[in-house]
Design a protein around this motif. Structure first.
Motif, PDB file in Angstrom:
ATOM      1  N   LEU A  37     -47.258-143.282 -44.349  1.00 43.46           N
ATOM      2  CA  LEU A  37     -46.668-144.677 -44.838  1.00 43.46           C
ATOM      3  C   LEU A  37     -46.577-144.246 -46.358  1.00 43.46           C
ATOM      4  O   LEU A  37     -45.504-144.680 -46.662  1.00 43.46           O
ATOM      5  N   LEU A  38     -47.264-143.616 -47.063  1.00 40.25           N
ATOM      6  CA  LEU A  38     -47.007-143.372 -48.362  1.00 40.25           C
ATOM      7  C   LEU A  38     -45.711-142.316 -48.583  1.00 40.25           C
ATOM      8  O   LEU A  38     -44.930-142.381 -49.454  1.00 40.25           O
ATOM      9  N   GLN A  39     -45.564-141.421 -47.402  1.00 33.47           N
ATOM     10  CA  GLN A  39     -44.447-140.644 -47.643  1.00 33.47           C
ATOM     11  C   GLN A  39     -43.184-141.159 -47.382  1.00 33.47           C
ATOM     12  O   GLN A  39     -42.327-141.099 -48.219  1.00 33.47           O
ATOM     13  N   TYR A  41     -42.588-144.340 -48.204  1.00 34.70           N
ATOM     14  CA  TYR A  41     -42.465-145.228 -49.365  1.00 34.70           C
ATOM     15  C   TYR A  41     -41.815-144.197 -50.203  1.00 34.70           C
ATOM     16  O   TYR A  41     -40.781-144.415 -51.064  1.00 34.70           O
ATOM     17  N   ALA A  42     -42.440-143.226 -50.442  1.00 33.74           N
ATOM     18  CA  ALA A  42     -41.942-142.079 -51.625  1.00 33.74           C
ATOM     19  C   ALA A  42     -40.445-141.732 -51.181  1.00 33.74           C
ATOM     20  O   ALA A  42     -39.447-141.363 -52.160  1.00 33.74           O
ATOM     21  N   GLN A  43     -40.256-141.477 -49.761  1.00 33.85           N
ATOM     22  CA  GLN A  43     -38.715-141.308 -49.445  1.00 33.85           C
ATOM     23  C   GLN A  43     -37.728-142.279 -49.699  1.00 33.85           C
ATOM     24  O   GLN A  43     -36.674-142.048 -50.146  1.00 33.85           O
ATOM     25  N   VAL A  44     -37.979-143.549 -49.414  1.00 38.42           N
ATOM     26  CA  VAL A  44     -37.311-144.557 -49.960  1.00 38.42           C
ATOM     27  C   VAL A  44     -36.902-144.745 -51.400  1.00 38.42           C
ATOM     28  O   VAL A  44     -35.800-145.019 -51.702  1.00 38.42           O
ATOM     29  N   ARG A  45     -38.028-144.443 -52.183  1.00 44.49           N
ATOM     30  CA  ARG A  45     -37.916-144.721 -53.519  1.00 44.49           C
ATOM     31  C   ARG A  45     -37.617-143.368 -54.213  1.00 44.49           C
ATOM     32  O   ARG A  45     -37.124-143.364 -55.393  1.00 44.49           O
ATOM     33  N   ARG A  51     -43.500-137.334 -52.474  1.00 45.01           N
ATOM     34  CA  ARG A  51     -43.125-137.273 -50.985  1.00 45.01           C
ATOM     35  C   ARG A  51     -43.555-136.181 -50.320  1.00 45.01           C
ATOM     36  O   ARG A  51     -44.277-136.111 -49.291  1.00 45.01           O
TER      37      ARG A  51
END
Length: 75
Positions: A37-39, A41-45, A51
């Motif tokens: 999930l955090l990956q 999020y980091a990819q989208v941002r 990431r």
């Protein structure tokens, strides 16, 4: 990065079929899901190196599951 998820799920199924303890599986699975999930999020941002760090956390969770299965197989 969904190519790792089927591998993780297969390992989780193997852990269950080998009669592994549920608590370690729950912990490792929670870490895996949180890392993915955090990956995402980091990819989208477009956050780097976060990431990659979260990706590697998911890989570490997968490898932890391999260790759990190996330990269970040797006992």
């Amino acid at each position: 990065e969904a190519e790792n998820t089927p591998f993780f799920l297969a390992l989780a199924a193997a852990h269950v079929l080998l009669g592994g303890a549920p608590l370690p599986l729950a912990i490792v699975s929670s870490l895996y899901v949180m890392a993915r999930l955090l990956q995402g999020y980091a990819q989208v941002r477009a956050l780097q190196p976060q990431r990659m760090i979260f990706y590697l956390a998911g890989v570490a969770a997968t490898l932890s599951l391999v260790v759990l299965i190996a330990a269970r197989s040797l006992t």
